[in-house]
Design a protein around this motif. Structure first.
Motif, PDB file in Angstrom:
ATOM      1  N   LEU A  29       0.745  -1.147  -0.139  1.00 53.97           N
ATOM      2  CA  LEU A  29       0.022   0.066  -0.147  1.00 53.97           C
ATOM      3  C   LEU A  29       1.014   1.156  -0.018  1.00 53.97           C
ATOM      4  O   LEU A  29       0.298   2.320  -0.560  1.00 53.97           O
ATOM      5  CB  LEU A  29      -0.896   0.046   1.194  1.00 53.97           C
ATOM      6  N   ASP A  33       1.415   4.002  -7.235  1.00 54.24           N
ATOM      7  CA  ASP A  33       1.347   3.757  -8.784  1.00 54.24           C
ATOM      8  C   ASP A  33       1.979   4.937  -9.361  1.00 54.24           C
ATOM      9  O   ASP A  33       2.661   4.843 -10.259  1.00 54.24           O
ATOM     10  CB  ASP A  33       0.135   3.326  -9.070  1.00 54.24           C
ATOM     11  N   THR A  56       2.155 -15.144  -6.114  1.00 54.33           N
ATOM     12  CA  THR A  56       0.716 -15.354  -5.899  1.00 54.33           C
ATOM     13  C   THR A  56       0.327 -16.748  -6.480  1.00 54.33           C
ATOM     14  O   THR A  56      -0.653 -17.549  -6.109  1.00 54.33           O
ATOM     15  CB  THR A  56       0.061 -14.345  -6.717  1.00 54.33           C
ATOM     16  N   LEU A  59       0.797 -19.036  -3.936  1.00 57.19           N
ATOM     17  CA  LEU A  59      -0.179 -19.066  -2.729  1.00 57.19           C
ATOM     18  C   LEU A  59      -1.552 -19.771  -3.570  1.00 57.19           C
ATOM     19  O   LEU A  59      -2.035 -20.692  -2.763  1.00 57.19           O
ATOM     20  CB  LEU A  59      -0.603 -17.349  -2.692  1.00 57.19           C
TER      21      LEU A  59
ATOM     22  N   LYS B   6       0.764  -0.244 -18.541  1.00 56.26           N
ATOM     23  CA  LYS B   6       1.740  -0.744 -17.504  1.00 56.26           C
ATOM     24  C   LYS B   6       1.039  -0.345 -15.754  1.00 56.26           C
ATOM     25  O   LYS B   6       1.323  -1.201 -15.023  1.00 56.26           O
ATOM     26  CB  LYS B   6       3.108  -0.122 -17.334  1.00 56.26           C
ATOM     27  N   ALA B   7       0.577   0.921 -15.710  1.00 56.05           N
ATOM     28  CA  ALA B   7      -0.241   1.239 -14.308  1.00 56.05           C
ATOM     29  C   ALA B   7      -1.270   0.403 -14.299  1.00 56.05           C
ATOM     30  O   ALA B   7      -1.451  -0.098 -13.141  1.00 56.05           O
ATOM     31  CB  ALA B   7      -0.653   2.573 -14.660  1.00 56.05           C
ATOM     32  N   THR B  10       0.276  -2.935 -13.204  1.00 51.86           N
ATOM     33  CA  THR B  10       0.532  -2.964 -11.619  1.00 51.86           C
ATOM     34  C   THR B  10      -0.607  -3.136 -10.815  1.00 51.86           C
ATOM     35  O   THR B  10      -0.561  -3.782  -9.796  1.00 51.86           O
ATOM     36  CB  THR B  10       1.406  -1.900 -11.363  1.00 51.86           C
ATOM     37  N   ALA B  11      -1.508  -2.371 -11.051  1.00 52.13           N
ATOM     38  CA  ALA B  11      -2.782  -2.169 -10.178  1.00 52.13           C
ATOM     39  C   ALA B  11      -3.605  -3.515 -10.089  1.00 52.13           C
ATOM     40  O   ALA B  11      -3.852  -3.925  -9.140  1.00 52.13           O
ATOM     41  CB  ALA B  11      -3.852  -1.286 -10.630  1.00 52.13           C
ATOM     42  N   ALA B  13      -1.951  -6.478 -10.664  1.00 58.49           N
ATOM     43  CA  ALA B  13      -1.096  -7.601  -9.945  1.00 58.49           C
ATOM     44  C   ALA B  13      -1.071  -7.286  -8.386  1.00 58.49           C
ATOM     45  O   ALA B  13      -1.341  -8.188  -7.493  1.00 58.49           O
ATOM     46  CB  ALA B  13       0.388  -7.113 -10.379  1.00 58.49           C
ATOM     47  N   ARG B  14      -1.358  -5.911  -7.884  1.00 59.63           N
ATOM     48  CA  ARG B  14      -1.446  -5.389  -6.790  1.00 59.63           C
ATOM     49  C   ARG B  14      -2.757  -6.228  -6.109  1.00 59.63           C
ATOM     50  O   ARG B  14      -2.611  -6.736  -5.040  1.00 59.63           O
ATOM     51  CB  ARG B  14      -1.401  -4.152  -6.612  1.00 59.63           C
ATOM     52  N   SER B  16      -4.474  -8.821  -7.468  1.00 54.53           N
ATOM     53  CA  SER B  16      -4.216 -10.310  -7.279  1.00 54.53           C
ATOM     54  C   SER B  16      -3.376 -10.607  -6.166  1.00 54.53           C
ATOM     55  O   SER B  16      -3.967 -11.605  -5.421  1.00 54.53           O
ATOM     56  CB  SER B  16      -3.558 -10.651  -8.573  1.00 54.53           C
ATOM     57  N   ALA B  17      -2.432  -9.840  -5.839  1.00 60.49           N
ATOM     58  CA  ALA B  17      -1.660 -10.320  -4.735  1.00 60.49           C
ATOM     59  C   ALA B  17      -2.446 -10.236  -3.400  1.00 60.49           C
ATOM     60  O   ALA B  17      -2.501 -11.048  -2.509  1.00 60.49           O
ATOM     61  CB  ALA B  17      -0.471  -9.491  -4.452  1.00 60.49           C
ATOM     62  N   GLY B  20      -4.570 -13.103  -3.265  1.00 58.39           N
ATOM     63  CA  GLY B  20      -3.981 -14.081  -2.512  1.00 58.39           C
ATOM     64  C   GLY B  20      -3.836 -14.090  -0.991  1.00 58.39           C
ATOM     65  O   GLY B  20      -4.181 -15.161  -0.210  1.00 58.39           O
ATOM     66  N   LEU B  21      -3.223 -13.021  -0.445  1.00 54.84           N
ATOM     67  CA  LEU B  21      -3.143 -12.624   0.809  1.00 54.84           C
ATOM     68  C   LEU B  21      -4.398 -13.018   1.682  1.00 54.84           C
ATOM     69  O   LEU B  21      -4.461 -13.547   2.601  1.00 54.84           O
ATOM     70  CB  LEU B  21      -2.482 -11.133   1.258  1.00 54.84           C
ATOM     71  N   GLY B  84      -7.703   1.962  -4.121  1.00 56.19           N
ATOM     72  CA  GLY B  84      -7.755   0.848  -3.134  1.00 56.19           C
ATOM     73  C   GLY B  84      -7.063   0.472  -1.696  1.00 56.19           C
ATOM     74  O   GLY B  84      -6.982  -0.760  -1.476  1.00 56.19           O
ATOM     75  N   ALA B  92      -7.121  -3.548  -3.280  1.00 57.72           N
ATOM     76  CA  ALA B  92      -5.698  -3.668  -3.028  1.00 57.72           C
ATOM     77  C   ALA B  92      -5.355  -3.750  -1.689  1.00 57.72           C
ATOM     78  O   ALA B  92      -4.022  -4.182  -1.367  1.00 57.72           O
ATOM     79  CB  ALA B  92      -5.019  -2.592  -3.759  1.00 57.72           C
ATOM     80  N   ASN B  93      -6.296  -3.361  -0.613  1.00 58.82           N
ATOM     81  CA  ASN B  93      -5.775  -3.778   0.819  1.00 58.82           C
ATOM     82  C   ASN B  93      -6.240  -5.111   1.168  1.00 58.82           C
ATOM     83  O   ASN B  93      -7.442  -5.582   1.389  1.00 58.82           O
ATOM     84  CB  ASN B  93      -6.366  -2.626   1.511  1.00 58.82           C
TER      85      ASN B  93
END
Lengths: 210, 210
Positions: A29, A33, A56, A59, B6-7, B10-11, B13-14, B16-17, B20-21, B84, B92-93
């Motif tokens: 966080l 970006d 991921t 995971l 790209k942005a 990245t968002a 992927a963020r 998605s991670a 997963g968490l 997010g 994203a959190n």
């Protein structure tokens, strides 16, 4: 390794994994970006994104495996809960804020620590709902010392001043009786001795009109 | 890939991670240390613990790298916040509950979804503080449609009946004026149309005495 040692090792691994998730949540966080410095380190972030994708995927594999095991175990939610599951006090719960939560023999309950961007509402400040979450928990701990866990009733939270991120705070709760003799718990979150948020928890009372 | 693409990547992927968490947090809590079936699958868990250790090590490496990048960026918390980030609505959190949060043009705000063991208080039920967190957020969204984000004032939460885990619920908030003309937001969490928790948010008002 005997069974007890194995259980301790599993619990420690669980907490260590939760710590990792907590740190990664925070760090993901904090890297913006659209930060002006981002272009300069885009390549590096690309590499990290690729690594995150890999993780991921790992995971996904692990969660699939855990899903399968959970299924084998049957309705595991009916089993005894593992230590540390609570969303406020549970050290094994990666969503639980990194706080120390305690309860003294006199029924005083408390929590201390500081919160990062994961718990942010307005910029630089703790989300008001997170303060409510922590106070609800601490006041219920104080009440639960009197018998079975509190249910029903009301929680009233008053926001006096902003609660900053990354500042140590102290949340405390204690039992009290209202003028009507009704049992309640009252408490507050303080920073350097100054009250930021206060709250009262009434169990099953008539309390405040909505 | 251009900068916009790209942005977006990245968002994604963020998020998605974070997903997963979120899943791993849930699953780690659902496999109990002392489940009777655990002995039978101890070996499998040992292997997963080893895999988790490896991932924790990888997390350590990545978080160290992110720490370094954050340092290079300077006080990144002063930068614009990534999308997010919010602990209730932020996809994203990883600590944000898996809810859909919205706001209609008429100022009605809402959130819907269901919650798993990560958000459990009493067994099988959503933690009362988590209900308060969600309602605080939804009511503040409703209020913020009227101007700058709400600060100060009070939140009152009334617990009518337990809110079960794994049941779809609807949290809604709307503007209202008290008898004294004071602007407030009121709302509730319902399951199958039945109110489980209701709340009122008063901004800067004298409100309820603690």
């Amino acid at each position: 390794m005997d069974e007890d040692a194995k259980a301790v090792a599993t619990a420690l691994a669980r907490e260590s994994a939760a710590d990792g998730l907590r740190r990664l949540t925070d760090l993901l966080l904090r890297v913006a970006d659209d930060d002006p410095g981002l272009a300069a380190i885009a390549q590096e972030l690309d590499r990290i994104t690729e690594e995150l994708d890999q993780i991921t995927e790992e995971l996904d594999q692990i969660t699939e495996e855990l899903d399968r095991i959970t299924e084998e175990l049957g309705a595991s939610d009916d089993g005894r809960r593992p230590v540390g599951v609570d969303p406020v006090a549970g050290r094994a719960n990666a969503c639980a804020p990194p706080l120390e939560v305690w309860c003294l023999p006199d029924g005083t309950a408390g929590a201390s620590g500081s919160l990062g961007i994961t718990y942010q509402g307005p910029r630089g400040l703790v989300h008001g709902g997170v303060s409510a979450l922590i106070l609800d928990h601490v006041l219920n701990v104080a009440l639960s010392e009197q018998g079975p866990a509190a249910a029903g009733g009301e929680l009233s939270v008053r926001y006096h001043r902003p609660l900053p991120l990354y500042r140590n705070f102290l949340a405390t709760g204690r039992l009290s009786r209202g003028a009507d003799g009704e049992l309640r718990a009252v408490g507050e979150i303080t920073v350097a001795g100054v009250v930021a948020v206060s709250a009262a928890r009434i169990v099953g009372g008539r309390g405040v009109r909505m």
